[in-house]
Design an enzyme around this catalytic site. Structure first.
Site, PDB file in Angstrom:
ATOM      1  CB  SER A  87      -0.990  -0.003   1.165  1.00  0.00           C
ATOM      2  OG  SER A  87      -0.328   0.137   2.390  1.00  0.00           O
ATOM      3  NE  ARG A 122      18.881 -12.760   5.432  1.00  0.00           N
ATOM      4  CZ  ARG A 122      19.296 -11.592   5.036  1.00  0.00           C
ATOM      5  NH1 ARG A 122      20.531 -11.423   4.651  1.00  0.00           N
ATOM      6  NH2 ARG A 122      18.473 -10.569   5.005  1.00  0.00           N
ATOM      7  CG  MET A 176       8.104  -7.765   5.514  1.00  0.00           C
ATOM      8  SD  MET A 176       8.009  -6.493   6.811  1.00  0.00           S
ATOM      9  CE  MET A 176       7.808  -7.541   8.255  1.00  0.00           C
ATOM     10  NE  ARG A 177      13.309 -12.420   3.110  1.00  0.00           N
ATOM     11  CZ  ARG A 177      13.222 -13.694   3.436  1.00  0.00           C
ATOM     12  NH1 ARG A 177      14.079 -14.225   4.274  1.00  0.00           N
ATOM     13  NH2 ARG A 177      12.274 -14.455   2.944  1.00  0.00           N
ATOM     14  CG  LEU A 237      18.590  -4.728   3.265  1.00  0.00           C
ATOM     15  CD1 LEU A 237      18.471  -3.387   2.548  1.00  0.00           C
ATOM     16  CD2 LEU A 237      18.641  -5.878   2.253  1.00  0.00           C
ATOM     17  CG  HIS A 266       9.244   1.115  12.238  1.00  0.00           C
ATOM     18  ND1 HIS A 266       9.327  -0.250  12.043  1.00  0.00           N
ATOM     19  CD2 HIS A 266       8.872   1.285  13.535  1.00  0.00           C
ATOM     20  CE1 HIS A 266       9.018  -0.866  13.175  1.00  0.00           C
ATOM     21  NE2 HIS A 266       8.742   0.035  14.097  1.00  0.00           N
ATOM     22  CB  THR A 306      22.176   3.421   9.757  1.00  0.00           C
ATOM     23  OG1 THR A 306      21.345   3.144  10.882  1.00  0.00           O
ATOM     24  CG2 THR A 306      22.082   4.890   9.390  1.00  0.00           C
ATOM     25  CG  ASP A 340      12.858  -0.620  12.459  1.00  0.00           C
ATOM     26  OD1 ASP A 340      12.802  -0.429  11.236  1.00  0.00           O
ATOM     27  OD2 ASP A 340      12.295  -1.577  13.027  1.00  0.00           O
TER      28      ASP A 340
HETATM   29  C1  GRF Z   1       3.959  -0.529   6.703  1.00  0.00           C
HETATM   30  O1  GRF Z   1       3.261  -0.396   7.902  1.00  0.00           O
HETATM   31  C2  GRF Z   1       5.362   0.010   6.827  1.00  0.00           C
HETATM   32  O2  GRF Z   1       5.461   1.065   7.718  1.00  0.00           O
HETATM   33  C3  GRF Z   1       6.114  -1.186   7.371  1.00  0.00           C
HETATM   34  O3  GRF Z   1       5.560  -2.282   6.719  1.00  0.00           O
HETATM   35  C4  GRF Z   1       4.208  -1.997   6.365  1.00  0.00           C
HETATM   36  C5  GRF Z   1       4.071  -2.255   4.896  1.00  0.00           C
HETATM   37  O4  GRF Z   1       2.739  -2.119   4.478  1.00  0.00           O
HETATM   38  N1  GRF Z   1       7.536  -1.046   7.184  1.00  0.00           N
HETATM   39  P1  GRF Z   1       2.385  -2.012   2.940  1.00  0.00           P
HETATM   40  O5  GRF Z   1       2.902  -3.276   2.286  1.00  0.00           O
HETATM   41  O6  GRF Z   1       3.035  -0.793   2.388  1.00  0.00           O
HETATM   42  O7  GRF Z   1       0.895  -1.933   2.913  1.00  0.00           O
END
Ligand code: GRF
Length: 221
Positions: free
Chosen positions: A20, A72, A97-98, A100, A116, A148, A152
């Site tokens: 999104s 990896r 979601m990985r 780095l 975040h 960095t 987060d």
């Molecule tokens: C969001 O809440 C973003 O802040 C976090 O992961 C989520 C990703 O959501 N890092 P989307 O795939 O952009 O809907």
């Protein structure tokens, strides 16, 4: 050729999930609220709706499932090479979601930002909305920060505040926070595109002055 060394023109987006934020960024580019050109979308999830959307928008996509690589390290090397081959001026992590490695982060230092869904430094890592609710917080929000090697933990560029309402549960808070993210992320990227915000590998500058606190974007304005 970019005549302004601090003004990025091309954007790579990295996403794993529903995408999104990616959609909000691309929509802002298309309607010229964001003056960046999305040149590639990378994902570790070949079936990610983020990739489907990017394909529909005719943006080149690269899917790199970790399972296709020996380990990896090999996966990240491939990711890094693909990304570098597009030489993006800016890289936006949008639900990628990985984590780095420091090596990969260093290669793109000062060019990579992330969003975040919390008011960092509160609630880094997983389930930040749940953490906020469990802590009894009255406000939540989202942060765009420089990437960095600390997850987060990079310098914060901007935050948007989101109220926590009576009766909120994790999903209602996620939904409210996401709408705020869709406003915050394109806005911050445009500040960078215009050169109002300049990124270096470890600091943020706003109109030439080092930023020590994130810029607060008013969700209600
Ligand atoms: C969001 O809440 C973003 O802040 C976090 O992961 C989520 C990703 O959501 N890092 P989307 O795939 O952009 O809907």
């Amino acid at each position: 050729m970019n005549p302004h060394p601090h003004r990025p023109e091309t954007l790579a987006i990295m996403a794993s999930g529903v995408g999104s934020n990616l959609r909000a960024i691309i929509a802002a580019c298309r309607n010229r609220q964001l003056s960046l050109h999305p040149t590639v979308v990378l994902s570790d999830q070949p079936d990610s709706p983020a990739l489907t959307y990017a394909r529909k928008e005719r943006i080149p996509v690269i899917a790199l499932p970790v399972r296709n690589y020996a380990d990896r390290g090999a996966w990240e090397q491939a990711l890094s090479e693909h990304l570098a081959s597009f030489a993006p001026d800016l890289i936006a992590l949008a639900g990628f979601m990985r984590v780095l490695s420091p090596l990969c982060v260093a290669r793109f230092a000062g060019r990579m930002v992330n969003i975040h869904p919390s008011l960092l430094p509160l609630y880094p890592g997983l389930h930040p909305h749940r953490q906020a609710l469990e802590a009894g917080a009255s406000a939540h929000g989202a942060t765009v920060h420089l990437v960095t090697e600390t997850v987060d933990g990079g310098p914060r560029i901007a935050q948007i505040l989101v109220p926590i309402r009576m009766g909120d549960d994790e999903s209602s808070l996620i939904e409210r926070t996401k709408s705020a993210e869709h406003r915050l992320y394109p806005e911050v990227l445009e500040w960078i595109a215009r050169g109002h915000i300049v990124l270096t590998p470890d600091a943020i500058f706003q109109n030439g002055v080092k930023l020590t606190e994130p810029i607060i974007v008013d969700a209600m304005s």
